[in-house]
Every structure is written in structure tokens, then in C-alpha cells.
Scaffold this motif. Structure first.
Motif: not given
Length: 292
Positions: A1-23
Motif C-alpha cells: 500500500m502506498a500513501a499519496p505523495l505530498s503536493a511538494a514531493a509530487f512537484l519536485a518529482a516531476l521537475r527532477a525528471e525534467g518535466v516542464r511544469v506550470v502551477e
């Protein structure tokens, strides 16, 4: 079972993978949590929007419509490969799907046919809506496909999931066809390759552009003047094929410097008194003497 990532961790994961993000404004707290639990999470679901245009698509996925309130996903992946974050928590993206499919996702094994609608997918999946008309003709640009790959891999990486934890809406809920236009087995292959590979090192920073000595004024160039600037100037004159030095160049202004600079002025097209070997601002700037 996996708890959802925090919003901050979710955002950081996307950026670390090289995703261009708009909030989008308020995305971290925009959700449907009042209608049910979010989590445990077990995978990532990919959709298409049946819309055209970034602004229209993002607004719809953020706000929803009268029959289906928003947010309709966590991130909207537009044609240019940008991920627009519109909500976080439980979102209206997956609906009821097949419990056997969920069990296969959890076990990371091949998916069975989705022939039931008995399990709450909004609770268990991260969702990405992808801008596409869904008619099988609307193209999927390379930048958008890469963003889908990266976004899904980013979440899998943090949860220690493999590519089999990523599914399409058509593999979850009977009657759905999205995403139409590429195969989910093909996309899972891309995600698996990314997860298996060694992340590329960050690019080396480019060295700053080399600066050049500003023109010190004609009076600077006189007998008795010693400066590293004069040496640097002489080296540039030699590099330009204008050196008239027997020894040097060196830091002391000399007749050899004057003759060399006169050769540079003539190379630029000056003649007569305009090629007297005493630097002027225009010819100096063209010589591009590096800072000493």
C-alpha cells in the motif's frame, strides 16, 4: 500500500525528471476529497481530453463542467509537452473500473480485460489528462509523448513502481477509448526504458562569455606605459597576422606595438593619418582584446 505523495514531493518529482511544469493557482488544495478518500495509490492513469487549445483544456480540467465537477485530473499535458498542475488529492478522472485490473496493477503483472465497473479509480490513481481530440487523427507531438513518459516515470520512481503501474483509461473502465492515437504497451515500454536507464548527468554550465578590455583612451598608449593590457593587445595583433615584433609582445608600449597596430588599422581599411598605430575606439573594439 502506498500513501499519496505530498503536493511538494509530487512537484519536485516531476521537475527532477525534467518535466516542464506550470502551477495553476490553488492547485495544491483543489480536490474532491470531501466525496471520498484518496489513497492508497497504486498507479498512474493516462487520458485524452477531446479538446483543442491549451487555455480551454486547462480550464476544463481545472473547473470541470455541470455534469462532472473539477478537478478532472492532477496534471494536464498539453501539446507542447508542458504539464499544467490543476488539482491535488482525489480528482474526477478515473471513475468506476475493474477490480481485477487494479489487482494486476498492484501486482505489476499483465492486465486482464476490463469488463467490470466495480472499483473506485479516483481513490487509487494519479491522473494525467492529455490535450488531444481523441479521434485517432489528431497528432501526438514528440514533446507531448515525452512529457507523458517523464511524468509517469517520475511518479513510478518515487513509489518504486515499474512501468506496469501505468495504464490507460481504456484499460480501466469498460467502454473507454482513451488515450487514442498511441498504444499503452508502447508507452509502457518507453517508461520502462527510462526507469531502467541511468539518469543523464545535468548539463555542464556554459562558461561565461569572455569579456573584452574597454578602450582605455588614446592617451594610454605612450612611451613608458606598462600594462598587461598592452601584452594582451599584442597577442591579439599577432593572432590577426599584424604582429611586427622581434621579441614580445610585452607589457611596455613600444615602437613595435605602434607598427603592429598600424598594420591592424590598415587591415581594417584605414590609411594615412588614420593608420598611425595609435589605437582608436572603433579599431580597438574590433580587435576584441581579452581582459587580462
Amino acid at each position: 500500500m502506498a500513501a499519496p505523495l505530498s503536493a511538494a514531493a509530487f512537484l519536485a518529482a516531476l521537475r527532477a525528471e525534467g518535466v516542464r511544469v506550470v502551477e495553476t493557482s490553488g492547485w495544491r488544495t483543489r480536490n474532491r476529497n470531501s466525496k471520498g478518500a484518496w489513497g492508497p495509490v497504486h498507479g498512474v492513469m493516462i487520458h485524452h481530453t477531446v479538446t483543442k487549445g491549451t487555455a480551454t483544456t486547462v480550464a476544463l480540467c481545472r473547473d470541470g463542467h455541470s455534469a462532472l465537477p473539477g478537478p478532472l485530473c492532477h496534471g494536464v499535458i498539453t501539446k507542447d509537452g508542458t504539464v499544467h498542475l490543476v488539482g491535488y488529492g482525489r480528482t474526477n478522472h478515473a471513475g468506476l473500473g475493474d477490480g481485477d485490473v487494479l489487482a494486476a496493477v498492484i501486482a505489476e503483472r499483465p492486465l486482464p480485460a476490463d469488463n467490470q465497473a466495480n472499483t473506485d479509480g479516483n481513490r487509487h490513481f494519479y491522473g494525467f489528462e492529455c490535450e488531444n481530440l481523441g479521434d485517432g487523427q489528431d497528432p501526438w507531438p514528440a514533446a507531448q509523448l515525452e512529457a507523458i513518459e517523464k511524468a509517469a516515470a517520475a511518479i513510478c520512481r518515487l513509489h518504486d513502481w515499474d512501468q506496469r503501474s501505468v495504464i490507460g483509461h481504456l484499460e480501466w473502465q469498460p467502454g473507454k477509448v482513451d488515450p487514442r492515437g498511441f498504444g499503452m504497451d508502447w508507452m509502457r515500454g518507453r517508461i520502462g526504458t527510462r526507469l531502467a536507464g541511468t539518469p543523464a548527468p545535468p548539463p555542464k554550465p556554459k562558461p561565461p562569455a569572455r569579456k573584452h578590455e574597454p578602450f582605455p583612451g588614446a592617451a594610454f598608449f605612450r612611451t613608458g606605459r606598462r600594462s598587461a593590457v598592452i601584452t594582451a593587445m599584442g597577442k591579439r595583433l599577432v593572432a590577426e597576422g599584424c604582429g611586427r615584433y622581434r621579441v614580445g609582445p610585452g607589457p611596455a608600449w613600444s615602437e613595435a606595438d605602434r607598427q603592429s597596430y598600424a598594420a591592424w588599422q590598415r587591415k581594417l581599411g584605414y590609411s594615412g593619418s588614420a593608420a598611425d598605430g595609435i589605437p582608436g575606439k572603433t579599431s580597438w573594439d574590433k580587435l576584441r582584446v581579452p581582459t587580462s
